[in-house]
Design a protein around this motif. Sequence first.
Motif, PDB file in Angstrom:
ATOM      1  N   VAL A 123       0.831  -1.200   0.000  1.00  0.00           N
ATOM      2  CA  VAL A 123       0.000   0.000   0.000  1.00  0.00           C
ATOM      3  C   VAL A 123       0.868   1.254   0.000  1.00  0.00           C
ATOM      4  CG1 VAL A 123      -1.718   1.325   1.268  1.00  0.00           C
ATOM      5  CG2 VAL A 123      -1.959  -1.151   1.066  1.00  0.00           C
ATOM      6  N   GLU A 124       1.940   1.260   0.806  1.00  0.00           N
ATOM      7  CA  GLU A 124       2.846   2.408   0.788  1.00  0.00           C
ATOM      8  C   GLU A 124       3.395   2.622  -0.612  1.00  0.00           C
ATOM      9  OE1 GLU A 124       6.185   4.611   0.308  1.00  0.00           O
ATOM     10  OE2 GLU A 124       6.504   2.440   0.397  1.00  0.00           O
ATOM     11  N   THR A 125       3.825   1.543  -1.261  1.00  0.00           N
ATOM     12  CA  THR A 125       4.390   1.658  -2.601  1.00  0.00           C
ATOM     13  C   THR A 125       3.350   2.154  -3.591  1.00  0.00           C
ATOM     14  OG1 THR A 125       5.959  -0.134  -2.153  1.00  0.00           O
ATOM     15  CG2 THR A 125       5.546   0.413  -4.457  1.00  0.00           C
ATOM     16  N   ILE A 130       1.604   6.266  -7.340  1.00  0.00           N
ATOM     17  CA  ILE A 130       0.461   6.979  -7.924  1.00  0.00           C
ATOM     18  C   ILE A 130       0.665   8.484  -7.763  1.00  0.00           C
ATOM     19  CG2 ILE A 130      -1.998   7.479  -7.615  1.00  0.00           C
ATOM     20  CD1 ILE A 130      -2.391   4.499  -7.008  1.00  0.00           C
ATOM     21  N   ARG A 131       1.156   8.893  -6.605  1.00  0.00           N
ATOM     22  CA  ARG A 131       1.441  10.313  -6.373  1.00  0.00           C
ATOM     23  C   ARG A 131       2.565  10.792  -7.279  1.00  0.00           C
ATOM     24  NH1 ARG A 131       3.132   9.827  -1.670  1.00  0.00           N
ATOM     25  NH2 ARG A 131       5.357  10.040  -2.049  1.00  0.00           N
ATOM     26  N   GLU A 132       3.632  10.012  -7.366  1.00  0.00           N
ATOM     27  CA  GLU A 132       4.796  10.442  -8.133  1.00  0.00           C
ATOM     28  C   GLU A 132       4.510  10.529  -9.626  1.00  0.00           C
ATOM     29  OE1 GLU A 132       7.855   7.698  -7.055  1.00  0.00           O
ATOM     30  OE2 GLU A 132       8.305   8.690  -5.154  1.00  0.00           O
ATOM     31  N   VAL A 133       3.672   9.644 -10.144  1.00  0.00           N
ATOM     32  CA  VAL A 133       3.409   9.655 -11.583  1.00  0.00           C
ATOM     33  C   VAL A 133       2.444  10.773 -11.952  1.00  0.00           C
ATOM     34  CG1 VAL A 133       1.386   8.115 -11.805  1.00  0.00           C
ATOM     35  CG2 VAL A 133       3.229   8.022 -13.515  1.00  0.00           C
ATOM     36  N   VAL A 150       1.216  -5.010  -5.123  1.00  0.00           N
ATOM     37  CA  VAL A 150       1.242  -3.580  -5.425  1.00  0.00           C
ATOM     38  C   VAL A 150       0.227  -3.251  -6.513  1.00  0.00           C
ATOM     39  CG1 VAL A 150       2.645  -1.660  -6.264  1.00  0.00           C
ATOM     40  CG2 VAL A 150       3.648  -3.341  -4.717  1.00  0.00           C
ATOM     41  N   GLY A 151       0.143  -4.096  -7.514  1.00  0.00           N
ATOM     42  CA  GLY A 151      -0.825  -3.864  -8.581  1.00  0.00           C
ATOM     43  C   GLY A 151      -2.253  -3.898  -8.076  1.00  0.00           C
ATOM     44  N   SER A 152      -2.562  -4.890  -7.247  1.00  0.00           N
ATOM     45  CA  SER A 152      -3.917  -4.988  -6.681  1.00  0.00           C
ATOM     46  C   SER A 152      -4.261  -3.732  -5.903  1.00  0.00           C
ATOM     47  CB  SER A 152      -4.006  -6.209  -5.758  1.00  0.00           C
ATOM     48  OG  SER A 152      -3.781  -7.414  -6.463  1.00  0.00           O
ATOM     49  N   ALA A 153      -3.299  -3.237  -5.115  1.00  0.00           N
ATOM     50  CA  ALA A 153      -3.532  -2.013  -4.343  1.00  0.00           C
ATOM     51  C   ALA A 153      -3.656  -0.810  -5.251  1.00  0.00           C
ATOM     52  CB  ALA A 153      -2.402  -1.809  -3.335  1.00  0.00           C
ATOM     53  N   ALA A 154      -2.763  -0.684  -6.232  1.00  0.00           N
ATOM     54  CA  ALA A 154      -2.774   0.491  -7.114  1.00  0.00           C
ATOM     55  C   ALA A 154      -4.075   0.591  -7.899  1.00  0.00           C
ATOM     56  CB  ALA A 154      -1.584   0.436  -8.065  1.00  0.00           C
ATOM     57  N   LEU A 155      -4.565  -0.524  -8.406  1.00  0.00           N
ATOM     58  CA  LEU A 155      -5.814  -0.499  -9.164  1.00  0.00           C
ATOM     59  C   LEU A 155      -6.964   0.008  -8.300  1.00  0.00           C
ATOM     60  CD1 LEU A 155      -5.716  -3.895 -11.124  1.00  0.00           C
ATOM     61  CD2 LEU A 155      -5.104  -1.620 -11.961  1.00  0.00           C
ATOM     62  N   GLN A 156      -7.063  -0.509  -7.079  1.00  0.00           N
ATOM     63  CA  GLN A 156      -8.185  -0.143  -6.215  1.00  0.00           C
ATOM     64  C   GLN A 156      -8.071   1.289  -5.698  1.00  0.00           C
ATOM     65  OE1 GLN A 156      -9.474  -3.649  -3.571  1.00  0.00           O
ATOM     66  NE2 GLN A 156      -7.482  -4.312  -4.337  1.00  0.00           N
ATOM     67  N   ILE A 157      -6.866   1.711  -5.351  1.00  0.00           N
ATOM     68  CA  ILE A 157      -6.670   3.088  -4.878  1.00  0.00           C
ATOM     69  C   ILE A 157      -6.981   4.080  -5.993  1.00  0.00           C
ATOM     70  CG2 ILE A 157      -4.927   4.747  -4.125  1.00  0.00           C
ATOM     71  CD1 ILE A 157      -3.578   2.342  -2.649  1.00  0.00           C
ATOM     72  N   ALA A 158      -6.498   3.794  -7.198  1.00  0.00           N
ATOM     73  CA  ALA A 158      -6.764   4.685  -8.328  1.00  0.00           C
ATOM     74  C   ALA A 158      -8.253   4.759  -8.630  1.00  0.00           C
ATOM     75  CB  ALA A 158      -5.981   4.213  -9.555  1.00  0.00           C
ATOM     76  N   ALA A 253      -2.396   4.284   7.778  1.00  0.00           N
ATOM     77  CA  ALA A 253      -3.657   4.916   8.162  1.00  0.00           C
ATOM     78  C   ALA A 253      -4.613   4.969   6.973  1.00  0.00           C
ATOM     79  CB  ALA A 253      -3.397   6.321   8.701  1.00  0.00           C
ATOM     80  N   GLU A 254      -4.078   5.296   5.788  1.00  0.00           N
ATOM     81  CA  GLU A 254      -4.929   5.351   4.600  1.00  0.00           C
ATOM     82  C   GLU A 254      -5.409   3.963   4.217  1.00  0.00           C
ATOM     83  OE1 GLU A 254      -5.168   7.470   0.216  1.00  0.00           O
ATOM     84  OE2 GLU A 254      -3.612   8.033   1.646  1.00  0.00           O
ATOM     85  N   ALA A 255      -4.533   2.960   4.381  1.00  0.00           N
ATOM     86  CA  ALA A 255      -4.935   1.578   4.104  1.00  0.00           C
ATOM     87  C   ALA A 255      -6.087   1.165   5.009  1.00  0.00           C
ATOM     88  CB  ALA A 255      -3.750   0.637   4.296  1.00  0.00           C
ATOM     89  N   ALA A 256      -5.962   1.481   6.297  1.00  0.00           N
ATOM     90  CA  ALA A 256      -7.017   1.120   7.246  1.00  0.00           C
ATOM     91  C   ALA A 256      -8.333   1.779   6.870  1.00  0.00           C
ATOM     92  CB  ALA A 256      -6.593   1.507   8.657  1.00  0.00           C
ATOM     93  N   ASP A 257      -8.272   3.050   6.418  1.00  0.00           N
ATOM     94  CA  ASP A 257      -9.480   3.756   6.009  1.00  0.00           C
ATOM     95  C   ASP A 257     -10.110   3.109   4.777  1.00  0.00           C
ATOM     96  OD1 ASP A 257     -11.333   6.154   5.860  1.00  0.00           O
ATOM     97  OD2 ASP A 257     -10.285   6.367   3.957  1.00  0.00           O
ATOM     98  N   LEU A 258      -9.293   2.794   3.777  1.00  0.00           N
ATOM     99  CA  LEU A 258      -9.805   2.167   2.564  1.00  0.00           C
ATOM    100  C   LEU A 258     -10.437   0.806   2.873  1.00  0.00           C
ATOM    101  CD1 LEU A 258      -6.813   3.040   0.229  1.00  0.00           C
ATOM    102  CD2 LEU A 258      -9.176   3.737  -0.194  1.00  0.00           C
TER     103      LEU A 258
END
Length: 297
Positions: A123-125, A130-133, A150-158, A253-258
């Motif tokens: 999740v940190e990665t 996502i922020r850096e790109v 990381v991919g699973s997290a990135a897809l859902q966060i985006a 903290a953001e992971a827990a919220d999501l």
Amino acid sequence: MKRVSFAEFGGPDVLQLTDAEEPHAGPGHIRIAVRAAGVNPVDWRIREGQFQKVRPIALPAGIGQDAAGVVDEVGEGVEGVGIGDHVFGRGASTYAEFAVLSAWSRKPESLTFEEAAGYPSVVETALRIIREVGVRPGQTLLVSGASGGVGSAALQIARDRGITVIGTAGAANQDYLRGLGALATTYGEGWADRVRQLGQVDAALDLAGSGVIRELVELTGAPRKVISIADLGAPKLGARYSGVTGDVPQALAEAADLISRGKLHIPVEKAYALAEAAAAHIDSHAGHTRGRRVIVV
């Protein structure tokens, strides 16, 4: 206590289950009785010695950085957590019965220890890249090698941020990617053309290091729109390599919220015993993971 460690750099066979002295929580840290530890590609890269020139470590060394467990020591200056609390977070030498964490959050009640151990680093990665790109709501993000942690997290966060996502993965993981809200296609010959058929790409992430940087640059139109976490040669083609950890407590903290909002779920594909750490590294190195691999203590 039992701990997985290695006394020389090399293949999975250098990992040994050994007896070690218990670590203790210093100022600003906590110790947990580990229930499960996350298995990350960075673990076997460290074991191989890939980072010795930039982040040297002394041998013998433990392995692992993510874990979930029960707090049993609280260091000086630590507030908001107590003995017996269930937490997940990042530390050092987490393939062990006890580990010290430098960043943590309370484990969401909806997660088992095995599930929670798979979240911290991925999740940190995902949040960092996502922020850096620089991808924004309404734009489209391409994730190459999207079915792992990381991919699973990135897809859902985006998706939660209003970003359209395209993911590439093996044929067996196409339905998995679609279940995460992505437009999915397979990698392999002709993959870039298949992506073009799905829509314009505004930014791209390389998570697998499979030699696709040149195509990602062509798809996005500019090297600055491409970030890799797996291809150290990406900067030679003008893309960026992201390997410096960001704000882990904020990411947790953001992971827990999501998770609490039902917006993030990363399945555990396989769990291993401490004595099976070498097998976990072999499988992680092979790729094709759907979600996370963890070690259960």
